[in-house]
Design a protein around this motif. Sequence first.
Motif, short mmCIF file in Angstrom:
data_model
loop_
_atom_site.label_atom_id
_atom_site.label_comp_id
_atom_site.label_asym_id
_atom_site.label_seq_id
_atom_site.Cartn_x
_atom_site.Cartn_y
_atom_site.Cartn_z
N ASP A 156 0.90 -1.12 -0.07
CA ASP A 156 0.02 -0.04 -0.17
C ASP A 156 0.93 1.29 0.10
O ASP A 156 0.55 2.22 -0.80
N LEU A 157 2.02 1.27 0.90
CA LEU A 157 2.82 2.42 0.86
C LEU A 157 3.36 2.63 -0.48
O LEU A 157 3.67 3.68 -0.80
N ILE A 158 4.15 1.44 -1.00
CA ILE A 158 4.80 1.80 -2.30
C ILE A 158 3.73 2.30 -3.33
O ILE A 158 4.19 3.16 -4.04
N VAL A 159 2.60 1.61 -3.52
CA VAL A 159 1.57 2.20 -4.53
C VAL A 159 1.20 3.49 -4.30
O VAL A 159 1.38 4.28 -5.47
N ALA A 160 1.19 4.12 -3.11
CA ALA A 160 0.73 5.43 -2.77
C ALA A 160 1.95 6.21 -3.49
O ALA A 160 1.79 7.55 -3.78
N THR A 161 3.19 5.87 -2.84
CA THR A 161 4.61 6.64 -3.30
C THR A 161 4.65 6.65 -4.83
O THR A 161 4.96 7.93 -5.44
N VAL A 162 4.33 5.51 -5.51
CA VAL A 162 4.61 5.53 -6.84
C VAL A 162 3.56 6.45 -7.58
O VAL A 162 4.03 7.15 -8.35
N ARG A 163 2.47 6.62 -7.08
CA ARG A 163 1.37 7.46 -7.62
C ARG A 163 1.84 8.93 -7.52
O ARG A 163 1.80 9.77 -8.44
N GLN A 164 2.23 9.10 -6.18
CA GLN A 164 2.15 10.54 -5.93
C GLN A 164 3.65 11.06 -6.75
O GLN A 164 3.99 12.22 -7.32
#
Length: 511
Positions: A156-164
């Motif tokens: 979840d954290l990596i997905v949010a980081t990639v999106r940002q």
Amino acid sequence: MRMNCINRIVLSTIVFLTLQANAGETMVEKRTSAAPRFTLEQAILTALQQNPNILIARQEIERTKGLFIEMRAAALPQVNATAQFQDLDPHLSHVNTGNQGGITGEVFSSVGAERTYSLEIGVNQVIFSGGRVPGQISSASFQRDSSYYSFRNAIDLIVATVRQQFYLVLLDRALIGVQEESVRLLQSQLQDQQNRFEAGTVPRFNVLQAQVALSNQIPLLITAQNNYRISQLQLAKTLGLDFDPRRGDQAPLEAVGELLYIPREMAVTQAIAVAKENRPFLKQQKAVVLSNNSQVGVARSGYFPQINATAGEEFRSSPLTDNIRAARTGYIFGATGSWAIWDWGATYGRVKQAKAILEQSKVTLDDDVRQVELEVQQAFANMLQGRELVKATEKSVEQAAEALRLATARLDAGAGTQLEVLDARTQLTTAQSNRLQSLYTYNAAVAEFDRATATEVKYSTCVDEPGTRRQLRTAGKSTPAPKPTPLPLNGDCAATTSTTRTKTVKSSLAK
């Protein structure tokens, strides 16, 4: 005439610098075109497969699986084989003291076998451990569950980081376009004022104003280009892309997409409820509480006796002869027990430590719940702010463009001044930049909101999660290990279950 030559030299220098900047950007675009292209979905999938944080979390699952297997083995019978062989020098077999012919001395005898050997195969089984072995197995099982939820939290954290970071790349690229457009318009304005000055219709002050405006705009373009390169490098690092020496200073990737506004509606109360139910961060801490509760039982087992049983068969050589037919076989059965009747409070101290750790984990769980509530409310507030900014900047760009058109028309008609045109040009650039920044703010807030509410990634919900406070004594079902590749993930708790839920990724980018 001399002044016109100086103006032409200054104008040529500025245009040359601008062309160099544009040429540099064009070269970057050409180099970037050879770099791998990623949409948002492709970037997320690449990060899930190559990001080191996710790879480490996956190996932690394997470690805790090995720990569970080790603890479970203690409850099962242990089969051991023991062999022994000895070859004794005949001169050392026997030494007797005697008197022969009035002379006292040593007499050697060769009675007995020179070679002895034995083979024992036995089975050891824990009969009673005071709850130590079941507690260790339960604790290891919950540790495995915790590592699985940690893996999900890392995803979840990596997905949010990639999106940002992906949105930041799109923002920086769009800002380059805004700055390039502003530079082109200022170049056109400078050329127009130069022509008017040569015709004698405007003073030289107008030319100098246009030159200063253009000179001040070029550093902003260079800064935007540098920010774009840095954001690309940051995204490449998150995706786990290695540096290619053959590419040199070229861009490591190219992002495909645009910043768009896609409304996201969810009440904050509903968002908090969803986050409390779905966040793997909380589930991980619940598993830690359950594991620590099992450790209390492990520590308490020191109050009880430890009993083991042994059974097996032994093959032993004859002590008198080396003939293998004279060897003997027979069964072995026995039991061993130990009980720390008085240990000066050692067991009491271990139990006290385990209970304190359990209470600490409960307090941490309560604080984690409040942390999740805070993250959801902050993300919700940022999303509202981004939404309002997007609405506020929608009309500002149109108004700034209209103001620039009117200022230009007034200047052409002789009713306005060049300062009005330059100010209107600056206001339009600011409005366009604010518009892009508001789109990035909103999309980044949505990415964080999806992470905080655990709605970005969908997992199977068949993993058993007993209520930590109400059912601390209820052991949860063993969490299945994830598939070798993180996509798709599924629970697959039962062998007969064929329905799986695959991971879905929502995007705020138009495909």
